[in-house]
Design a protein around this motif. Structure first.
Motif, PDB file in Angstrom:
ATOM      1  N   ALA A  36      30.602  44.589  45.680  1.00  0.00           N
ATOM      2  CA  ALA A  36      29.924  45.517  44.776  1.00  0.00           C
ATOM      3  C   ALA A  36      30.932  46.320  43.958  1.00  0.00           C
ATOM      4  CB  ALA A  36      29.016  46.450  45.568  1.00  0.00           C
ATOM      5  N   ALA A  37      32.012  46.760  44.599  1.00  0.00           N
ATOM      6  CA  ALA A  37      33.041  47.525  43.902  1.00  0.00           C
ATOM      7  C   ALA A  37      33.744  46.679  42.849  1.00  0.00           C
ATOM      8  CB  ALA A  37      34.044  48.076  44.905  1.00  0.00           C
ATOM      9  N   LEU A  38      34.063  45.456  43.201  1.00  0.00           N
ATOM     10  CA  LEU A  38      34.735  44.568  42.257  1.00  0.00           C
ATOM     11  C   LEU A  38      33.830  44.229  41.072  1.00  0.00           C
ATOM     12  CD1 LEU A  38      36.488  42.200  44.813  1.00  0.00           C
ATOM     13  CD2 LEU A  38      37.633  43.790  43.267  1.00  0.00           C
ATOM     14  N   GLU A  39      32.570  43.994  41.349  1.00  0.00           N
ATOM     15  CA  GLU A  39      31.627  43.673  40.275  1.00  0.00           C
ATOM     16  C   GLU A  39      31.458  44.858  39.320  1.00  0.00           C
ATOM     17  OE1 GLU A  39      29.187  41.258  38.046  1.00  0.00           O
ATOM     18  OE2 GLU A  39      30.519  40.748  39.710  1.00  0.00           O
ATOM     19  N   ALA A  40      31.576  46.078  39.867  1.00  0.00           N
ATOM     20  CA  ALA A  40      31.424  47.287  39.049  1.00  0.00           C
ATOM     21  C   ALA A  40      32.705  47.686  38.335  1.00  0.00           C
ATOM     22  CB  ALA A  40      30.951  48.441  39.934  1.00  0.00           C
ATOM     23  N   ASP A  41      33.815  46.955  38.583  1.00  0.00           N
ATOM     24  CA  ASP A  41      35.120  47.342  38.035  1.00  0.00           C
ATOM     25  C   ASP A  41      35.476  48.767  38.440  1.00  0.00           C
ATOM     26  OD1 ASP A  41      36.022  45.030  36.831  1.00  0.00           O
ATOM     27  OD2 ASP A  41      35.028  45.437  34.937  1.00  0.00           O
ATOM     28  N   ALA A  42      35.262  49.074  39.713  1.00  0.00           N
ATOM     29  CA  ALA A  42      35.430  50.443  40.201  1.00  0.00           C
ATOM     30  C   ALA A  42      36.879  50.854  40.391  1.00  0.00           C
ATOM     31  CB  ALA A  42      34.669  50.622  41.518  1.00  0.00           C
ATOM     32  N   SER A  43      37.813  49.906  40.361  1.00  0.00           N
ATOM     33  CA  SER A  43      39.211  50.266  40.579  1.00  0.00           C
ATOM     34  C   SER A  43      40.124  49.220  39.960  1.00  0.00           C
ATOM     35  CB  SER A  43      39.516  50.389  42.076  1.00  0.00           C
ATOM     36  OG  SER A  43      39.414  49.130  42.720  1.00  0.00           O
ATOM     37  N   ASP A  44      41.375  49.620  39.805  1.00  0.00           N
ATOM     38  CA  ASP A  44      42.398  48.698  39.302  1.00  0.00           C
ATOM     39  C   ASP A  44      43.029  47.904  40.436  1.00  0.00           C
ATOM     40  OD1 ASP A  44      42.665  49.658  36.358  1.00  0.00           O
ATOM     41  OD2 ASP A  44      42.712  51.494  37.560  1.00  0.00           O
ATOM     42  N   TYR A  45      43.135  48.530  41.603  1.00  0.00           N
ATOM     43  CA  TYR A  45      43.708  47.908  42.793  1.00  0.00           C
ATOM     44  C   TYR A  45      42.699  47.994  43.932  1.00  0.00           C
ATOM     45  CZ  TYR A  45      48.169  48.974  40.366  1.00  0.00           C
ATOM     46  OH  TYR A  45      49.190  49.085  39.454  1.00  0.00           O
ATOM     47  N   VAL A  46      42.912  47.192  44.980  1.00  0.00           N
ATOM     48  CA  VAL A  46      42.120  47.326  46.201  1.00  0.00           C
ATOM     49  C   VAL A  46      43.044  47.416  47.411  1.00  0.00           C
ATOM     50  CG1 VAL A  46      40.033  46.198  45.341  1.00  0.00           C
ATOM     51  CG2 VAL A  46      41.818  44.825  46.425  1.00  0.00           C
ATOM     52  N   MET A  47      42.529  48.086  48.423  1.00  0.00           N
ATOM     53  CA  MET A  47      43.276  48.334  49.654  1.00  0.00           C
ATOM     54  C   MET A  47      42.399  47.934  50.831  1.00  0.00           C
ATOM     55  SD  MET A  47      44.609  52.077  50.934  1.00  0.00           S
ATOM     56  CE  MET A  47      46.030  52.084  49.837  1.00  0.00           C
ATOM     57  N   LEU A  48      42.931  47.105  51.726  1.00  0.00           N
ATOM     58  CA  LEU A  48      42.144  46.610  52.855  1.00  0.00           C
ATOM     59  C   LEU A  48      42.568  47.286  54.150  1.00  0.00           C
ATOM     60  CD1 LEU A  48      42.121  42.784  52.031  1.00  0.00           C
ATOM     61  CD2 LEU A  48      40.488  44.554  51.328  1.00  0.00           C
ATOM     62  N   ASP A  49      41.583  47.649  54.941  1.00  0.00           N
ATOM     63  CA  ASP A  49      41.795  48.277  56.244  1.00  0.00           C
ATOM     64  C   ASP A  49      41.400  47.284  57.333  1.00  0.00           C
ATOM     65  OD1 ASP A  49      41.766  51.279  57.749  1.00  0.00           O
ATOM     66  OD2 ASP A  49      40.490  49.763  58.677  1.00  0.00           O
ATOM     67  N   LEU A  50      42.341  46.957  58.203  1.00  0.00           N
ATOM     68  CA  LEU A  50      42.126  45.939  59.233  1.00  0.00           C
ATOM     69  C   LEU A  50      40.937  46.273  60.119  1.00  0.00           C
ATOM     70  CD1 LEU A  50      43.492  43.306  60.346  1.00  0.00           C
ATOM     71  CD2 LEU A  50      44.733  44.793  61.928  1.00  0.00           C
TER      72      LEU A  50
END
Length: 364
Positions: free
Chosen positions: A261-275
């Motif tokens: 949903a965030a990617l489809e909305a272009d909500a950020s330039d980068y993404v950060m993943l939490d294990l």
């Protein structure tokens, strides 16, 4: 070649509370101790897999120990096939929902399973996942909480030890001019080549987030992390479109659906993943593929020991977030050299507990 996966014999959870060298003061709360749930998975072949969850509070870490024991009884004898195992854990937690602390447990089981499989194959996890063990750029995320400008500048300078070329500063004070003064003091003290990441920890309203992010555009900030509520993708997208400084979000993605949903909305330039939240190693692999499909660079959130292996196998890998919180109980903490995380050649994900000191930090 036939793959005959081992069977799971048991899961064991241990709650610990570890001292932090540098307290972490955020807009949400101040943290002086790292409360972890250590998860140990043992196979019928005698191979042990390890993982840990960052639980924020002692009560959460303690409460998960009996849940792990119940899950152990449920999963005993299950083949160590990560996709099937993740499905079994999800089914067991279906009624309460695989969110919050239960997501931590599910992710830790998955991470420990991959650790055991990599050990059984005699490979580092990165190699087992098909990646080369290249050094991973790391930024120092210890300390740099809500403190006075001069103190923050002093600490930022100290955090460059080990050759780090990036540090993270927490923002979100009651008056933005205090945040701005601290950013300027830290930026002035650091060499120009050092990246300065800032993190509001969701402290701002959407209107303030827009105003403050725009004000930071000329302050030499590398990225602005979670300026407003983590799941307000509509307003986050507006901010990302309006400001020059890249916006970073993702540590609160609980699985793939919110990330998509965030990617489809272009909500950020980068993404950060939490294990802990993304679903362990299995969830990370899926999320990394999703990020690649949208052309987003991927950084990690916490868990640097395991995340370094996963970053090595991630398309568009960006920055590893380094914290030393688990070091007191690790036999061999993650090595940082010239600001790069060095992935060990020993089999597994790099986690092994120092049993000689573990009792000292156990939460009863």
């Amino acid at each position: 070649m036939k793959f005959d996966p081992p069977a799971l014999r048991s899961l064991t959870g241990t709650a610990v509370r570890l001292p932090m060298k540098r307290p972490l003061g955020t807009s949400a709360r101040s943290i002086n101790e790292a409360c972890l749930l250590l998860l140990d998975l043992l196979t019928e072949d005698g191979v042990a897999g390890h993982a840990y969850a960052f639980c924020y509070q002692p009560s959460i870490a303690r409460s998960l120990v009996p849940i792990v024991a119940e899950l152990s009884a449920q999963l005993a004898g299950h083949s160590l096939v990560p996709l099937d195992l993740a499905h079994a854990v999800s089914r067991y937690f279906r009624l309460p929902g695989v969110t919050g602390p239960l997501a931590m447990v599910a992710s830790s089981v998955d991470t420990a399973a991959w650790d055991a499989l990599a050990k059984g194959a005699g490979m580092p996890l990165a190699t087992y996942l098909g990646a080369a063990r290249h050094p991973i750029p790391a930024y120092n995320s210890n300390g740099l909480g809500l403190m006075a400008p001069v103190a923050a500048a002093d600490e930022a300078e100290a955090l460059l030890e080990g050759g780090f070329t990036g540090v993270k500063l927490r923002l979100g004070r009651s008056h933005f001019e205090h945040d701005l003064a601290t950013v300027r003091a830290v930026r002035k003290r650091l060499p120009d080549a050092v990246r300065l990441m800032v993190d509001f920890n969701q402290a701002l309203t959407s209107s303030d987030a827009m105003t403050y992010a725009l004000a930071l555009d000329q302050e030499g900030v590398y990225w602005i992390e979670e300026p407003t509520r983590h799941d307000d993708y509509r307003h986050m997208a507006r901010i990302a479109q309006a400001v020059q400084t890249p916006i970073q979000i993702g540590e609160n993605f609980n699985g793939l659906a919110p990330m998509a949903a965030a990617l489809e909305a272009d909500a950020s330039d980068y993404v950060m993943l939490d294990l802990d939240r993304i679903g362990g190693v299995t969830g990370w692999q899926r999320a990394a593929g999703l990020a690649a499909a949208y052309g987003r660079e991927v950084s990690s959130h916490l868990f640097p020991e395991v995340s370094a292996h996963l970053m090595a196998a991630t398309p568009g890998r960006h920055w590893l977030e380094y914290v030393d919180w688990a070091n007191p109980i690790l036999q061999e903490p993650l090595v940082i050299k010239d600001g790069m995380a060095i992935i060990s050649d020993r089999p597994g994900n790099g986690l092994a507990w120092n049993d000689d000191v573990l009792a000292k930090y156990r939460l009863d």
